[in-house]
Write an enzyme that holds these catalytic residues in place. Structure first.
Site, PDB file in Angstrom:
ATOM      1  N   TRP A  20      24.456 -67.515  85.089  1.00 16.66           N
ATOM      2  CA  TRP A  20      24.017 -68.751  85.762  1.00 16.66           C
ATOM      3  C   TRP A  20      25.075 -68.967  86.843  1.00 16.66           C
ATOM      4  O   TRP A  20      26.263 -69.000  86.534  1.00 16.66           O
ATOM      5  CB  TRP A  20      24.041 -70.006  84.910  1.00 16.66           C
ATOM      6  CG  TRP A  20      23.030 -70.233  83.821  1.00 16.66           C
ATOM      7  CD1 TRP A  20      23.338 -70.492  82.536  1.00 16.66           C
ATOM      8  CD2 TRP A  20      21.591 -70.314  83.916  1.00 16.66           C
ATOM      9  NE1 TRP A  20      22.166 -70.730  81.835  1.00 16.66           N
ATOM     10  CE2 TRP A  20      21.084 -70.629  82.651  1.00 16.66           C
ATOM     11  CE3 TRP A  20      20.660 -70.155  84.959  1.00 16.66           C
ATOM     12  CZ2 TRP A  20      19.725 -70.778  82.375  1.00 16.66           C
ATOM     13  CZ3 TRP A  20      19.310 -70.299  84.686  1.00 16.66           C
ATOM     14  CH2 TRP A  20      18.858 -70.615  83.400  1.00 16.66           C
ATOM     15  N   HIS A  25      25.929 -73.493  85.601  1.00 17.33           N
ATOM     16  CA  HIS A  25      26.933 -73.800  84.575  1.00 17.33           C
ATOM     17  C   HIS A  25      27.443 -75.235  84.681  1.00 17.33           C
ATOM     18  O   HIS A  25      27.638 -75.917  83.674  1.00 17.33           O
ATOM     19  CB  HIS A  25      28.108 -72.819  84.660  1.00 17.33           C
ATOM     20  CG  HIS A  25      27.842 -71.535  83.950  1.00 17.33           C
ATOM     21  ND1 HIS A  25      27.723 -71.444  82.582  1.00 17.33           N
ATOM     22  CD2 HIS A  25      27.651 -70.277  84.417  1.00 17.33           C
ATOM     23  CE1 HIS A  25      27.474 -70.195  82.234  1.00 17.33           C
ATOM     24  NE2 HIS A  25      27.419 -69.462  83.327  1.00 17.33           N
ATOM     25  N   ASP A  64      33.889 -66.816  83.845  1.00 20.47           N
ATOM     26  CA  ASP A  64      33.446 -65.825  84.834  1.00 20.47           C
ATOM     27  C   ASP A  64      34.596 -65.363  85.729  1.00 20.47           C
ATOM     28  O   ASP A  64      34.542 -64.261  86.280  1.00 20.47           O
ATOM     29  CB  ASP A  64      32.316 -66.399  85.704  1.00 20.47           C
ATOM     30  CG  ASP A  64      30.952 -66.275  85.036  1.00 20.47           C
ATOM     31  OD1 ASP A  64      30.777 -65.354  84.205  1.00 20.47           O
ATOM     32  OD2 ASP A  64      30.074 -67.091  85.335  1.00 20.47           O
ATOM     33  N   ARG A  67      37.089 -62.994  83.195  1.00 26.46           N
ATOM     34  CA  ARG A  67      36.678 -61.636  82.845  1.00 26.46           C
ATOM     35  C   ARG A  67      37.098 -60.613  83.899  1.00 26.46           C
ATOM     36  O   ARG A  67      37.142 -59.420  83.625  1.00 26.46           O
ATOM     37  CB  ARG A  67      35.165 -61.562  82.598  1.00 26.46           C
ATOM     38  CG  ARG A  67      34.336 -61.848  83.822  1.00 26.46           C
ATOM     39  CD  ARG A  67      32.852 -61.942  83.506  1.00 26.46           C
ATOM     40  NE  ARG A  67      32.224 -60.642  83.352  1.00 26.46           N
ATOM     41  CZ  ARG A  67      30.902 -60.459  83.273  1.00 26.46           C
ATOM     42  NH1 ARG A  67      30.078 -61.496  83.306  1.00 26.46           N
ATOM     43  NH2 ARG A  67      30.394 -59.261  83.134  1.00 26.46           N
ATOM     44  N   HIS A  79      29.549 -62.270  77.481  1.00 26.02           N
ATOM     45  CA  HIS A  79      28.675 -63.093  78.317  1.00 26.02           C
ATOM     46  C   HIS A  79      27.185 -62.846  78.057  1.00 26.02           C
ATOM     47  O   HIS A  79      26.342 -63.506  78.656  1.00 26.02           O
ATOM     48  CB  HIS A  79      28.974 -62.864  79.803  1.00 26.02           C
ATOM     49  CG  HIS A  79      30.327 -63.384  80.222  1.00 26.02           C
ATOM     50  ND1 HIS A  79      30.499 -64.495  81.010  1.00 26.02           N
ATOM     51  CD2 HIS A  79      31.575 -62.939  79.944  1.00 26.02           C
ATOM     52  CE1 HIS A  79      31.791 -64.710  81.211  1.00 26.02           C
ATOM     53  NE2 HIS A  79      32.468 -63.782  80.569  1.00 26.02           N
ATOM     54  N   HIS A 135      30.968 -72.223  78.336  1.00 22.70           N
ATOM     55  CA  HIS A 135      30.334 -71.221  79.205  1.00 22.70           C
ATOM     56  C   HIS A 135      29.265 -70.396  78.477  1.00 22.70           C
ATOM     57  O   HIS A 135      28.163 -70.184  78.996  1.00 22.70           O
ATOM     58  CB  HIS A 135      31.413 -70.293  79.766  1.00 22.70           C
ATOM     59  CG  HIS A 135      30.879 -69.307  80.757  1.00 22.70           C
ATOM     60  ND1 HIS A 135      30.743 -69.592  82.099  1.00 22.70           N
ATOM     61  CD2 HIS A 135      30.413 -68.042  80.597  1.00 22.70           C
ATOM     62  CE1 HIS A 135      30.226 -68.547  82.723  1.00 22.70           C
ATOM     63  NE2 HIS A 135      30.013 -67.587  81.836  1.00 22.70           N
ATOM     64  N   ASP A 139      25.353 -69.314  79.183  1.00 21.27           N
ATOM     65  CA  ASP A 139      24.878 -67.937  79.396  1.00 21.27           C
ATOM     66  C   ASP A 139      23.744 -67.569  78.451  1.00 21.27           C
ATOM     67  O   ASP A 139      22.767 -66.935  78.851  1.00 21.27           O
ATOM     68  CB  ASP A 139      26.029 -66.941  79.165  1.00 21.27           C
ATOM     69  CG  ASP A 139      26.913 -66.785  80.394  1.00 21.27           C
ATOM     70  OD1 ASP A 139      26.576 -67.318  81.464  1.00 21.27           O
ATOM     71  OD2 ASP A 139      27.953 -66.101  80.272  1.00 21.27           O
ATOM     72  N   HIS A 145      20.329 -62.826  80.224  1.00 20.23           N
ATOM     73  CA  HIS A 145      21.574 -62.580  79.465  1.00 20.23           C
ATOM     74  C   HIS A 145      21.260 -62.153  78.041  1.00 20.23           C
ATOM     75  O   HIS A 145      22.171 -61.893  77.251  1.00 20.23           O
ATOM     76  CB  HIS A 145      22.465 -63.823  79.470  1.00 20.23           C
ATOM     77  CG  HIS A 145      23.290 -63.904  80.704  1.00 20.23           C
ATOM     78  ND1 HIS A 145      24.640 -63.681  80.722  1.00 20.23           N
ATOM     79  CD2 HIS A 145      22.919 -64.116  81.981  1.00 20.23           C
ATOM     80  CE1 HIS A 145      25.082 -63.780  81.968  1.00 20.23           C
ATOM     81  NE2 HIS A 145      24.057 -64.043  82.752  1.00 20.23           N
ATOM     82  N   HIS A 168      18.432 -60.267  88.218  1.00 24.87           N
ATOM     83  CA  HIS A 168      19.390 -61.052  87.434  1.00 24.87           C
ATOM     84  C   HIS A 168      19.964 -62.172  88.299  1.00 24.87           C
ATOM     85  O   HIS A 168      20.059 -63.323  87.874  1.00 24.87           O
ATOM     86  CB  HIS A 168      20.522 -60.150  86.923  1.00 24.87           C
ATOM     87  CG  HIS A 168      21.451 -60.839  85.976  1.00 24.87           C
ATOM     88  ND1 HIS A 168      21.345 -60.715  84.612  1.00 24.87           N
ATOM     89  CD2 HIS A 168      22.484 -61.684  86.194  1.00 24.87           C
ATOM     90  CE1 HIS A 168      22.278 -61.453  84.030  1.00 24.87           C
ATOM     91  NE2 HIS A 168      22.988 -62.054  84.970  1.00 24.87           N
ATOM     92  N   ASP A 172      20.117 -66.348  87.881  1.00 22.42           N
ATOM     93  CA  ASP A 172      21.390 -67.073  87.803  1.00 22.42           C
ATOM     94  C   ASP A 172      21.472 -68.163  88.866  1.00 22.42           C
ATOM     95  O   ASP A 172      21.993 -69.247  88.594  1.00 22.42           O
ATOM     96  CB  ASP A 172      22.561 -66.115  88.089  1.00 22.42           C
ATOM     97  CG  ASP A 172      22.995 -65.323  86.866  1.00 22.42           C
ATOM     98  OD1 ASP A 172      22.570 -65.661  85.748  1.00 22.42           O
ATOM     99  OD2 ASP A 172      23.775 -64.370  87.051  1.00 22.42           O
TER     100      ASP A 172
END
Ligand SMILES: *[C@@H]1O[C@H](CO)[C@@H](O)[C@H](O)[C@H]1NC(C)=O
Ligand SMILES: *[C@@H]1O[C@H](CO)[C@@H](O)[C@H](O)[C@H]1NC(C)=O
Ligand SMILES: *[C@@H]1O[C@H](CO)[C@@H](O)[C@H](O)[C@H]1NC(C)=O
Ligand SMILES: *[C@@H]1O[C@H](CO)[C@@H](O)[C@H](O)[C@H]1NC(C)=O
Ligand SMILES: [Zn+2]
Length: 286
Positions: A20, A25, A64, A67, A79, A135, A139, A145, A168, A172
């Site tokens: 997202w 988010h 995000d 990572r 995620h 988070h 997700d 996801h 994807h 998001d």
């Protein structure tokens, strides 16, 4: 020249990798903020060392960024859960089949919830756990996801509003932005919270908490994952991969499926608030 290359690379990385997008988010976090009790709010603010009005929204995309840090690569598999199903013919999530050895969104929600529940957890561990839960509950509600096919749609090329991107990415970001229609995260969250309270769009928010229990954190997170994954067959890829690779998805495709993004963001925010209430008060509502 060099700097524009760096900018372009960062842009590309961001496009490939965000879950997202920021708007999704932050909207989820703002919705959750309006459902936490005063006790829950105080506990969350204490863990985050923040009394800012956007205390949850502010950390909702931290995972995000983390990572991609040198020490944070281990968290990348958390995620998503890679459902090895066969959309659009059949959709399903199976914990043993789909949650890899490095963990997944479902195991992460289980782990970080138990860390938050454990009075003995160190405050630095709780800080990360809180940022992860905020988070990953988000997700988990993005259908792609909860899908392994074509790296969760990352390798399915699509066109959206004249721009080349991937499936994807539009789930998001672009679909969410078109839906918000210029509202920022706080405004969009108010809009959705009003809709939740009014039961607009046929929503029955009470039922969104059916079966939700801290006694069964894995079962709860799996139910949320299965519900999101079902949209991959019913909406996201309902007409197959070839169909989304043709035409511009900001028109007919958007109109046919935006309600999925809307309900999933609303559910994620509502459930995140209830989940935090359960952790800090034992009850889903304040
Ligand atoms: C979070 O808040 C801090 C302090 O106000 C600010 O510097 C930072 O940019 C904010 N981050 C996000 C993602 O909103
Ligand atoms: C739970 O999270 C902690 C802190 O990130 C990590 O060290 C641990 O390996 C995780 N455990 C599981 C079972 O995922
Ligand atoms: C909510 O946002 C939609 C656009 O997505 C808009 O049509 C609607 O009027 C907004 N409702 C409120 C109460 O702000
Ligand atoms: C969770 O477990 C506690 C203690 O065993 C029990 O009292 C409670 O009813 C359970 N809650 C749910 C929703 O299963
Ligand atoms: Zn993510």
């Amino acid at each position: 020249m060099l700097s524009s290359l760096v900018v372009a690379t960062i842009f590309l990385l961001t496009r490939l990798t965000n879950a997202w997008g920021t708007l999704g988010h932050e909207t989820i976090a703002w919705i959750a903020q309006s459902y936490v009790s005063s006790t829950t709010k105080a506990s969350v603010q204490s863990i985050l060392s923040s009394t800012a009005s956007d205390y949850m929204a502010n950390v909702s995309t931290w995972a995000d960024s983390y990572r991609y840090t040198s020490g944070g690569g281990w968290s990348a598999p958390l995620h998503y859960i890679d459902a090895k199903d066969n959309p659009p013919e059949s959709c399903s999530v199976d914990y043993n089949r789909d949650c890899g050895e490095a963990g997944c969104s479902v195991s992460a929600i289980v782990n970080y919830t138990s860390i938050l529940l454990d009075e003995k957890s160190k405050s630095s561990t709780k800080l990360d756990a809180m940022r992860f839960v905020i988070h990953f509950v988000g997700d988990l509600h993005q259908p792609l996801h909860d899908e392994a096919l074509d790296v969760g749609g990352n390798t399915i090329s699509v066109t959206y509003d004249g721009e080349k991107t991937n499936l994807h990415h539009i789930w998001d970001t672009e679909i969410v932005e078109q839906l918000a229609d210029g509202q920022d995260a706080e405004g969009f969250a108010k809009n959705l919270t009003t809709a939740i309270q009014a039961g607009d769009y046929g929503w029955d928010a009470g039922s969104w908490l059916d079966g939700v229990s801290l006694n069964e954190t894995q079962t709860t997170a799996m139910a949320w994952a299965s519900e999101a994954n079902a949209f991959v067959c019913a909406d996201v890829l309902a007409a197959g991969v070839d169909a989304v690779e043709e035409g511009d998805l900001s028109g007919t495709y958007y109109k046919a499926h935006y309600d999925v993004a809307r309900i999933q963001i609303a559910r994620a925010g509502y459930r995140l608030g209830a989940w935090l209430n359960l952790i800090y008060t034992g009850q889903t509502s304040g």
